[in-house]
Structure formats: C-alpha cells, structure tokens
Write a protein that holds these residues in place. Structure first.
Motif, short mmCIF file in Angstrom:
data_model
loop_
_atom_site.label_atom_id
_atom_site.label_comp_id
_atom_site.label_asym_id
_atom_site.label_seq_id
_atom_site.Cartn_x
_atom_site.Cartn_y
_atom_site.Cartn_z
N ALA A 68 0.81 -1.25 0.02
CA ALA A 68 -0.02 0.00 0.06
C ALA A 68 0.78 1.34 0.13
O ALA A 68 2.11 0.99 0.36
N PRO A 69 0.23 2.34 -0.25
CA PRO A 69 1.08 3.74 -0.56
C PRO A 69 1.78 4.11 0.98
O PRO A 69 2.70 4.98 0.93
N ASP A 70 1.16 3.48 2.02
CA ASP A 70 1.87 3.90 3.38
C ASP A 70 2.66 2.70 3.96
O ASP A 70 3.07 3.04 4.94
N ASP A 71 2.96 1.96 3.08
CA ASP A 71 4.02 0.66 3.57
C ASP A 71 5.24 1.17 3.70
O ASP A 71 5.85 1.75 3.02
N SER A 72 5.87 0.91 5.08
CA SER A 72 7.04 1.24 5.39
C SER A 72 8.11 0.67 4.37
O SER A 72 9.39 1.21 4.48
N ARG A 73 7.91 -0.32 3.82
CA ARG A 73 8.69 -0.99 2.89
C ARG A 73 8.81 -0.23 1.41
O ARG A 73 9.69 -0.68 0.76
N LEU A 74 7.96 0.76 1.12
CA LEU A 74 7.95 1.46 -0.15
C LEU A 74 9.32 1.67 -0.62
O LEU A 74 9.64 1.59 -1.78
N PRO A 75 10.05 2.77 0.43
CA PRO A 75 11.38 2.88 -0.59
C PRO A 75 12.47 1.96 -0.50
O PRO A 75 13.09 2.29 -1.28
N TYR A 76 12.11 0.63 -0.22
CA TYR A 76 13.03 -0.34 -0.32
C TYR A 76 12.64 -1.28 -1.24
O TYR A 76 13.32 -2.53 -1.34
N ALA A 77 11.36 -1.10 -2.05
CA ALA A 77 10.90 -2.15 -2.67
C ALA A 77 11.53 -2.83 -3.92
O ALA A 77 11.75 -3.68 -4.27
N ILE A 78 12.66 -1.89 -4.61
CA ILE A 78 13.47 -2.58 -5.62
C ILE A 78 14.23 -3.32 -5.20
O ILE A 78 14.40 -4.35 -5.78
N GLY A 79 15.03 -3.07 -4.15
CA GLY A 79 16.03 -4.18 -3.60
C GLY A 79 15.00 -5.51 -3.06
O GLY A 79 15.42 -6.52 -3.26
#
Lengths: 296, 217
Positions: B74-85
């Motif tokens: 979801a847009p507020d998931d704390s994993r969002l900035p690390y999704a590519i890795g």
C-alpha cells in the motif's frame, strides 16, 4: 453528488446544515459506510497530519535525502520565540506548520495528501493554527477536513489537482482554497462566505506554475505551502470581513482549469522550466542525478 | 465531466510515504492495479515512463513506488522506499525506460507496465491524475486488448455468458453499473464493468470466492 460550489452552498442554505454535514451525508450514501466509520477514517487522517506538523519542527528538524530542503520549520519556530515576527505569531505559526509537514514529505516521511502530497502542508497549516487561535475541539478539526474535502472534490472533478496537468495553482492553489473555505466555516462564517473565500484564494494564486528543481518535491514546493497557508488565512479573513470576489467560485475554478490547460509543458511538473531551469536549479539537478539524465 | 474523485478520502488522503501523491502514491496505485491483474509473481518487470513521469520519476521516487505496488504494498507501507531491493532479492528483473514521445494514452503522468513470467504476460497502461487517484486506460492480457474509459473502479471477468450473467446479478446488488463492454479473443470472452462506486473489501472477497477469474481495480 455535489458537482458545483453553487449547488453545495444552496444545499447548505436550504437544509440549514453546515457543509461538513452535507459532505458526511454524501459520503455515507456513496460509500455505503456508517457515519462512525467515516468519521474514524477522517480522524486517522488528522492524526497523521498532527504528527507531521510536529515532527518537522522538533529537535533539528527533518531533512530530505538530497539535502535540498529541511530544518527550516525549526528555524521558524526559533524565530517565533523571539516575539519579533513581522506578520504576527499566528501567521508564522501557520507557516511553520505548513513547512514542517512538507519537510516531512520531502524526507520521505508519512503525510496525508490534501489534496496532494506536494501541497500536504497547506490545509494542516490552517487547521492546527486555528486549533490554537479558536480553541477548536478535535471534532471541529475533523469537521474542517470534511468541509475542505467537499470543496476539494468540486475543484478536482471540474478542474484538476495535479501539477502535471494544471500547474501548482491546481495543487497549492486548490489546497489553499480548501483551507480558506474550511477556516470560514469553523470560524462561524456563512456558506456564501466559504464560497467567496475559496474564490479569492484561487484567484490570488491563478497561474502559479509547477517548476520543481530536479523534479523533486522540494524547491520551491515546501515554501509554496507557506504561501498557500498564508493565502488561505488572508482569503478567509477577507471573506469574514464581508469582501466578495465578484467572479463566482465556479467560474474561478473553470478559469483555473483553462489556465492550467494553457500552461506549457515546461511549467507542468516536468522540471524543465521556471526555477528548475535557472542556472542554479540545473546545477542542483546535475549534482544529484548526473549529467547523463538531461536531454533538454 | 469525468468524475474521478468520488469519495472525500480521494481528496483528504491517502496517507502515504512522500514525496508526491501523483508520482509516488499514484505510481504505487498503478503498480497495484498491474499486480491485481497479473495475480502472480513476475520474473520480469519493464516500466515505460512518458512525459512528466519520464522527466521526474527519479526525483519523485516513482521507481520504488511503482515496484512496491507491483509487490502488492500500500502507499503508506514502510517497505515502499526499499521495494526495488526487495524485488531484486526475489530474483525479479526490473527495467525502467524513459520514453521520449508523448503518452500513447494521452496523459502527462503515464506509466505502462509490462509484467511476465513463464506462464503469462500482461501490459497495463495507467495514468496518475492527481492526489493519488489513477485511471487505467489500456490492459493487454490473454489476447484481449481492453480499453477502459479510465475512471476506477472497474471489474473484469473472463468466461461464458452464464458466468457473466451471474456476475452482473451479483454486482447489481452492490452498486450501479455505469457501462458494460464485451471483448472477444481466441481465449473466449471478457466482460468489463465500469462501476459507479467502490466495493467494500468483503464484497470483493465474496465475488472472487465465487469466481477467481474476477479482477477488481
């Protein structure tokens, strides 16, 4: 569904109900969700706003990964403490709240988009300042968000709220108009005065371009929220003083839409015009992303 | 007039990781739509960006946002900035392409997502219209070339006419159907429903329980 400001204002006058109430009723009908659940969701949005308003102004503040923005809400807070602000403490508190929120946004923190993330500081800037100015209850603050949302939906469905389609006038301009209308209602103004405040707020920011340096939501976005919140407070005060915009709100929204369509692509969130295209703006972009990315 | 904003929470919301509702939260939403259609883990992701998305995707975190949506975050998931890795750790190949021409679906915030694995391949063309709200304007799947008008929610179902009638009857109890469109390919029929209002999570669950080919966007 209320599709124009005139329709919304007429409905409020006919039903003798506040605009936030009409918004809640519409949401119950459209989402088939209970009032309790809708108010709870909105209250959670207010929580997120409150955290961001505080977070950017605590300690040394927050900083974006690029270092282009950050720490300035703290500077305002310290400056306010001197008691020597030129525009008065209320105005600078509003500015601090707005900048704090957008510094949190630029630092990849959590915000509530109102109506967008780039303009996320404007509405909380108004509401958390009025909380202290007018001793608002939590319920009144949540109601402010419904009032703002009612007007925001009309702007978004008749014009736009994206910088890429309408420029910054559609983002900070819309947020400012939503804040102005909500401020008028919570301060005891009439539905007509809400409409006038909205019309004046958008009129004053008509044509504002979207020109983010390096395509980042930092320069000038963070400080544009300061003008968004200031403009909202001023427009609300003007409306409460009985000033009118002369051009009706719905026509102003339509004009904003036309102006947005007429903006060249370089000034619609491409990072190719305005401040982004200044020598310093281009140097910042090259420093962050390297030269290879440029093709303009 | 296109009514994209049907709920107050489209304007006051979403709660999201910054910095941009259109280029971050909206990109995540386009990724989530592709994920809902693909219903499987891809081995290869190719993202084509156009216009404002092509010019500013790096600055706006569009890359990690769209990948996080494809992973189902979801847009507020704390994993969002690390999704590519996180995606690369799962062995997914990712390519971003800045397309120089104008958007083929006529919007400055356009991303076209290609997903594939050993058994299937889809293309989803989405645009981010502002405040985290998106439109899906083209979907290529199973030989179908679906061209929705844009505003969500949309429901897609593959199958025969009796299945379609069944779904129509169920939907009629839940919301107004604004438009219906039938598509045909070598794989059979596909029906697209443009719905008037969003369905609740439990309503979607029930529809999918009765027919797992249903795609709700």
């Amino acid at each position: 569904m209320y599709m124009s400001v005139a329709e919304l204002v007429d409905a409020a006058k006919t039903a003798k109900k506040p605009i936030y109430e009409l918004m809640i009723e519409q949401e119950i009908k459209i989402s088939k969700t209970s009032r309790e659940e809708i108010v709870k969701t909105m209250s959670r949005n207010l929580d997120v706003m409150e955290i961001a308003v505080k977070k950017g102004a605590e300690g040394d503040g927050v900083f974006s990964p690029t270092g282009l923005t950050g720490g300035e809400a703290v500077k305002i807070k310290k400056y306010r403490a001197t008691g020597k602000t030129l525009s008065g403490d209320i105005m600078m508190q509003a500015v601090q709240n707005a900048i704090s929120t957008n510094e949190v946004n630029s630092s990849m923190g959590v915000v509530c988009a109102t109506p967008t993330a780039g303009s996320a500081g404007t509405l909380p800037g108004v509401i958390f300042t009025l909380r202290d100015r007018l001793n608002l209850t939590r319920e009144q603050m949540v109601n402010c968000l419904f009032t703002a949302g009612a007007f925001g939906m009309i702007i978004a469905n008749n014009a736009e709220i994206a910088g890429a389609t309408g420029g910054c006038q559609a983002e900070v301009g819309s947020a400012s108009a939503m804040g102005a209308a909500a401020a008028v209602e919570v301060a005891g103004g009439t539905p007509d005065q809400c409409s006038e405040a909205l019309a004046m707020a958008i009129s004053n920011l008509m044509g504002l371009v979207c020109d983010p340096v390096a395509g980042l939501v930092e320069l000038p976005c963070v400080k544009r929220n300061a003008i968004g919140v200031g403009n909202a407070m001023i427009a609300a005060d003007m409306a409460l003083a009985g000033l009118t915009n002369k051009i009706p709100a719905d026509e102003v929204i339509a004009a904003m839409h036309k102006v947005g369509k007429g903006l060249p692509k370089a000034l619609r969130e491409t990072g190719l015009g305005g401040l982004a295209a200044t020598p310093t703006g281009i140097r910042m972009k090259e420093k962050i992303f390297g030269k290879s990315r440029d093709r303009d | 007039m296109t009514v994209n904003y049907k709920s107050v929470f489209d304007i006051i919301g979403p709660i999201m990781i910054g910095p941009s509702s259109s280029h971050t939260a909206g990109a995540c939403a386009i990724g989530r739509a592709a994920n809902s259609i693909f219903k499987d883990k891809p081995t290869d992701i190719v993202i084509h960006y156009y216009e404002s998305f092509a010019q500013t995707h790096k600055g706006h975190g569009t890359d990690y946002a769209i990948i996080s949506g494809i992973l189902g975050f979801a847009p507020d998931d704390s994993r969002l900035p690390y999704a590519i890795g996180l995606a690369q750790e799962q062995g997914i190949n990712i390519t971003f392409i800045e397309e120089p021409e104008n958007s083929p679906i006529n919007h400055p915030n356009t991303a076209i997502v290609d997903l594939k694995n050993d058994s299937k391949q889809i293309t989803v063309a989405g645009c981010s219209v502002g405040g985290g709200t998106i439109e899906i304007r083209e979907i290529k799947m199973d030989g179908f070339d679906i061209k929705p008008k844009g505003p969500l929610p949309i429901l897609l179902v593959q199958g025969e006419e009796d299945e379609q009638q069944n779904v129509t009857a169920q939907l009629a109890n839940l919301t107004k159907i604004n438009a219906q469109q039938k598509y045909q390919s070598s794989k059979g029929n596909l029906y697209e429903y443009d719905l008037d209002s969003r369905l609740k999570a439990h309503e979607i669950d029930e529809l999918v329980r009765n027919n797992d080919k249903i795609v709700y966007l």
